[in-house]
Design an enzyme around this catalytic site. Structure first.
Site, PDB file in Angstrom:
ATOM      1  N   LYS A  44      -4.481  -1.281  -1.059  1.00  0.00           N
ATOM      2  CA  LYS A  44      -5.139  -0.161  -2.063  1.00  0.00           C
ATOM      3  C   LYS A  44      -4.170   1.105  -2.104  1.00  0.00           C
ATOM      4  O   LYS A  44      -4.582   2.177  -2.388  1.00  0.00           O
ATOM      5  CB  LYS A  44      -6.474   0.386  -1.455  1.00  0.00           C
ATOM      6  CG  LYS A  44      -7.361  -0.349  -0.968  1.00  0.00           C
ATOM      7  CD  LYS A  44      -7.444  -1.708  -1.862  1.00  0.00           C
ATOM      8  CE  LYS A  44      -8.283  -1.518  -2.996  1.00  0.00           C
ATOM      9  NZ  LYS A  44      -8.585  -2.788  -3.731  1.00  0.00           N
ATOM     10  N   SER A  45      -2.671   0.659  -2.122  1.00  0.00           N
ATOM     11  CA  SER A  45      -1.664   1.707  -2.363  1.00  0.00           C
ATOM     12  C   SER A  45      -1.022   1.680  -3.652  1.00  0.00           C
ATOM     13  O   SER A  45      -0.196   2.397  -4.046  1.00  0.00           O
ATOM     14  CB  SER A  45      -0.625   1.528  -1.315  1.00  0.00           C
ATOM     15  OG  SER A  45      -1.135   1.699   0.075  1.00  0.00           O
ATOM     16  N   GLY A  46      -1.390   0.611  -4.540  1.00  0.00           N
ATOM     17  CA  GLY A  46      -0.577   0.520  -5.837  1.00  0.00           C
ATOM     18  C   GLY A  46      -0.170  -0.787  -6.074  1.00  0.00           C
ATOM     19  O   GLY A  46       0.774  -1.151  -6.942  1.00  0.00           O
ATOM     20  N   TRP A  72      -1.874 -12.257  -9.851  1.00  0.00           N
ATOM     21  CA  TRP A  72      -1.797 -13.073  -8.429  1.00  0.00           C
ATOM     22  C   TRP A  72      -0.831 -14.319  -8.697  1.00  0.00           C
ATOM     23  O   TRP A  72      -0.415 -14.836  -7.705  1.00  0.00           O
ATOM     24  CB  TRP A  72      -3.032 -13.475  -7.790  1.00  0.00           C
ATOM     25  CG  TRP A  72      -3.868 -14.317  -8.618  1.00  0.00           C
ATOM     26  CD1 TRP A  72      -3.932 -15.450  -8.985  1.00  0.00           C
ATOM     27  CD2 TRP A  72      -5.118 -13.647  -9.401  1.00  0.00           C
ATOM     28  NE1 TRP A  72      -4.661 -15.774  -9.765  1.00  0.00           N
ATOM     29  CE2 TRP A  72      -5.542 -14.748 -10.198  1.00  0.00           C
ATOM     30  CE3 TRP A  72      -5.980 -12.575  -9.530  1.00  0.00           C
ATOM     31  CZ2 TRP A  72      -6.695 -14.743 -10.924  1.00  0.00           C
ATOM     32  CZ3 TRP A  72      -6.912 -12.306 -10.322  1.00  0.00           C
ATOM     33  CH2 TRP A  72      -7.562 -13.443 -10.890  1.00  0.00           C
ATOM     34  N   HIS A  99       1.621  -7.499   2.239  1.00  0.00           N
ATOM     35  CA  HIS A  99       0.687  -6.490   2.875  1.00  0.00           C
ATOM     36  C   HIS A  99       1.229  -6.415   4.331  1.00  0.00           C
ATOM     37  O   HIS A  99       0.769  -5.618   5.014  1.00  0.00           O
ATOM     38  CB  HIS A  99      -0.663  -6.620   2.927  1.00  0.00           C
ATOM     39  CG  HIS A  99      -1.188  -6.074   1.484  1.00  0.00           C
ATOM     40  ND1 HIS A  99      -1.147  -5.270   0.823  1.00  0.00           N
ATOM     41  CD2 HIS A  99      -2.522  -6.889   0.892  1.00  0.00           C
ATOM     42  CE1 HIS A  99      -1.791  -4.999  -0.450  1.00  0.00           C
ATOM     43  NE2 HIS A  99      -2.747  -6.245  -0.083  1.00  0.00           N
ATOM     44  N   ARG A 121       0.713   5.332  -0.290  1.00  0.00           N
ATOM     45  CA  ARG A 121      -0.018   6.258  -1.088  1.00  0.00           C
ATOM     46  C   ARG A 121      -0.877   7.273  -0.026  1.00  0.00           C
ATOM     47  O   ARG A 121      -0.980   6.748   1.138  1.00  0.00           O
ATOM     48  CB  ARG A 121      -1.470   5.250  -1.766  1.00  0.00           C
ATOM     49  CG  ARG A 121      -2.309   6.017  -2.768  1.00  0.00           C
ATOM     50  CD  ARG A 121      -3.312   5.086  -3.278  1.00  0.00           C
ATOM     51  NE  ARG A 121      -4.170   5.940  -4.222  1.00  0.00           N
ATOM     52  CZ  ARG A 121      -5.419   5.410  -4.731  1.00  0.00           C
ATOM     53  NH1 ARG A 121      -5.567   4.137  -4.433  1.00  0.00           N
ATOM     54  NH2 ARG A 121      -5.965   5.968  -5.703  1.00  0.00           N
ATOM     55  N   SER A 129     -10.375   4.486  -1.844  1.00  0.00           N
ATOM     56  CA  SER A 129     -10.262   3.002  -2.602  1.00  0.00           C
ATOM     57  C   SER A 129     -10.597   1.877  -1.903  1.00  0.00           C
ATOM     58  O   SER A 129     -11.307   1.046  -2.501  1.00  0.00           O
ATOM     59  CB  SER A 129      -8.945   3.067  -2.994  1.00  0.00           C
ATOM     60  OG  SER A 129      -8.542   2.052  -3.969  1.00  0.00           O
ATOM     61  N   TYR A 184       2.834   6.060  -4.845  1.00  0.00           N
ATOM     62  CA  TYR A 184       1.569   5.963  -5.917  1.00  0.00           C
ATOM     63  C   TYR A 184       1.421   7.445  -6.732  1.00  0.00           C
ATOM     64  O   TYR A 184       1.317   7.476  -7.940  1.00  0.00           O
ATOM     65  CB  TYR A 184       0.174   5.832  -5.105  1.00  0.00           C
ATOM     66  CG  TYR A 184      -0.962   5.702  -6.169  1.00  0.00           C
ATOM     67  CD1 TYR A 184      -1.491   4.490  -6.556  1.00  0.00           C
ATOM     68  CD2 TYR A 184      -2.000   6.862  -6.343  1.00  0.00           C
ATOM     69  CE1 TYR A 184      -2.627   4.338  -7.473  1.00  0.00           C
ATOM     70  CE2 TYR A 184      -3.091   6.873  -7.411  1.00  0.00           C
ATOM     71  CZ  TYR A 184      -3.294   5.404  -7.778  1.00  0.00           C
ATOM     72  OH  TYR A 184      -4.433   5.391  -8.642  1.00  0.00           O
ATOM     73  N   PHE A 220      -3.140   3.595 -16.428  1.00  0.00           N
ATOM     74  CA  PHE A 220      -4.374   3.109 -15.910  1.00  0.00           C
ATOM     75  C   PHE A 220      -5.373   2.710 -17.020  1.00  0.00           C
ATOM     76  O   PHE A 220      -5.956   1.620 -17.121  1.00  0.00           O
ATOM     77  CB  PHE A 220      -5.139   4.214 -15.223  1.00  0.00           C
ATOM     78  CG  PHE A 220      -6.330   3.782 -14.448  1.00  0.00           C
ATOM     79  CD1 PHE A 220      -6.376   2.919 -13.286  1.00  0.00           C
ATOM     80  CD2 PHE A 220      -7.683   4.167 -15.104  1.00  0.00           C
ATOM     81  CE1 PHE A 220      -7.777   2.523 -12.756  1.00  0.00           C
ATOM     82  CE2 PHE A 220      -8.912   3.838 -14.391  1.00  0.00           C
ATOM     83  CZ  PHE A 220      -8.891   3.070 -13.401  1.00  0.00           C
TER      84      PHE A 220
END
Ligand code: PPS
Length: 285
Positions: A44-46, A72, A99, A121, A129, A184, A220
Site C-alpha cells: 500500500k505504498s505505491g 501484474w 514486498h 509512504r 489504505s 509516495y 490518479f
C-alpha cells in the site's frame, strides 16, 4: 497452526491467494540478470503506481503496454504465483516488484548489478489504505475496527510484517548507488520532477513531450480509468469494489480523516521509538 488465508514465510504473512510454497521457492532461487530492475515497497505504498511508471520510463513513454497488459503481468511480483508465468516472457530489462524485506531477497541480489527503486509512504496513510483493502479483498482477514487494525499493524501482524522493519531493512543495504529512494508523497507533490529523477537513475532520457504524456497518464484520475491497472479485471468476489476501490483516494494525508488525537499519539510513539537511531528522515516527519 495452519492459517486459512496466509502462508507464514520467515514470520511474514503472505496471502495464499497469490503465494504458494512453490512461488516462494521460485523467488528464493531466482537468477538475477545484470539488467534486472526491482521496485520494492511495503504493501500500500505505491506499488501499482510504480508498475505504471517504470515501463513508461524504460520505453520512452509509449503508452501501449500499460494500456494493454495488466499490471501484474507487465511488472510481476517476484514472490507471487504469477511470476513464473510472466517473468521469463519479459524482455530485458526485466522489471519486477517485491514486498520482501532486504534480508530475504534472493542470495544473488546483493552481489548482482541489478538496480532497485524503493518507494515508501507515510505509514499512517499506508495503514488507512490497507484498512480499506482488507475490507474489499476476500482473501484477507476482516480488519475489524480501525483501532483494532492499527494495533495489528503496529504489532506487525499484517501482510509482510512491521512497516518499520521493512523501511529499516532497505535503508541498511550495501547496494550503494544501485538503489534509489523515493516516496509516495514526492510523487504526489511533483510527479514530473520525480519522474525526471527516476529517469536519471535509470540512465534514460525522454523528450519533454513524452514526459508530459507520461506524467498526465500516471495521475490518479487517469490511472483510475485504466482497466489494466485499476483491478477491475479481478472478479467482484475476490475484490469487491462496492466496498472500496483498489485505486481508492490516491492522496497524501487521508489519515487525518481517520486518526483521533489519542490514536495519533499511540501510533507516533511506537513508530518514533522503532525508528530511533536509524537516521532515516521522511518528508512527512
Ligand atoms: S499493493 O496492494 O501493495 O499493490 O498496493 P499499492 O499499489 O502499493 O498501494 C495502493 C495505494 O496507492 C494508490 N495509488 C495512487 N495514488 C496516487 N496516484 C496514483 N496514480 C496511484 N496509483 C495507486 C492507491 O489509490 C492506494 O492508495 P489509497 O490511499 O488507498 O487510495
Amino acid at each position: 497452526m495452519e492459517d486459512k488465508k496466509y502462508l507464514i514465510y520467515h514470520g511474514l504473512k503472505c496471502p495464499k491467494e497469490n503465494h504458494t510454497l512453490e512461488s516462494l521457492k521460485y523467488f528464493e532461487n531466482f537468477q538475477i540478470d545484470v539488467l534486472d530492475l526491482f521496485c520494492i515497497s511495503y504493501p500500500k505504498s505505491g506499488t501499482t503506481w510504480m508498475q505504471e511508471i517504470i515501463p513508461l520510463l524504460l520505453n520512452g513513454g509509449d503508452l501501449t503496454p500499460v494500456e494493454s497488459i495488466p499490471n501484474w503481468e507487465r511488472v510481476p511480483w517476484l514472490e507471487e504465483t504469477r511470476a513464473v508465468l510472466f517473468l521469463d516472457k519479459l524482455s530485458a530489462p526485466r522489471t519486477m516488484v517485491s514486498h520482501m524485506p532486504y534480508p530475504l531477497m534472493p542470495p544473488t541480489f546483493s552481489s548482482s548489478k541489478a538496480k532497485a527503486i524503493y518507494i515508501a509512504r507515510n505509514p499512517k496513510d499506508v495503514l488507512v489504505s490497507s484498512f480499506y483493502f482488507h475490507q474489499m479483498a476476500s482473501f484477507l482477514d476482516d480488519p475489524g475496527t480501525f483501532e483494532e487494525f492499527m494495533d495489528k499493524f503496529l504489532a506487525g501482524q499484517v501482510l509482510f510484517g512491521k512497516w518499520t522493519d521493512h523501511v529499516k531493512s532497505w535503508r541498511n543495504t550495501d547496494l550503494g548507488d544501485r538503489i534509489f529512494y523515493i516516496t509516495y508523497e514526492e510523487l504526489i507533490q511533483d510527479l514530473r520532477g520525480a519522474l525526471e529523477r527516476m529517469l536519471r537513475f535509470l540512465g534514460r532520457q525522454m523528450s519533454e513531450e513524452a514526459l508530459d504524456r507520461v506524467t498526465e497518464h500516471c495521475l490518479f484520475k487517469n490511472m483510475k480509468k485504466n482497466n489494466m491497472s485499476n483491478y477491475s479485471l479481478v472478479p467482484q468476489e475476490v475484490m469487491d469494489s462496492s466496498k472500496s476501490h483498489f485505486l481508492r483516494k490516491g492522496i497524501a494525508g487521508d489519515w487525518k480523516n481517520h486518526f483521533s488525537p489519542e490514536l495519533e499519539d499511540k501510533f507516533n510513539a511506537v513508530i518514533q521509538k522503532e525508528l530511533e537511531g536509524s537516521g532515516i528522515n521522511f518528508p512527512w516527519d
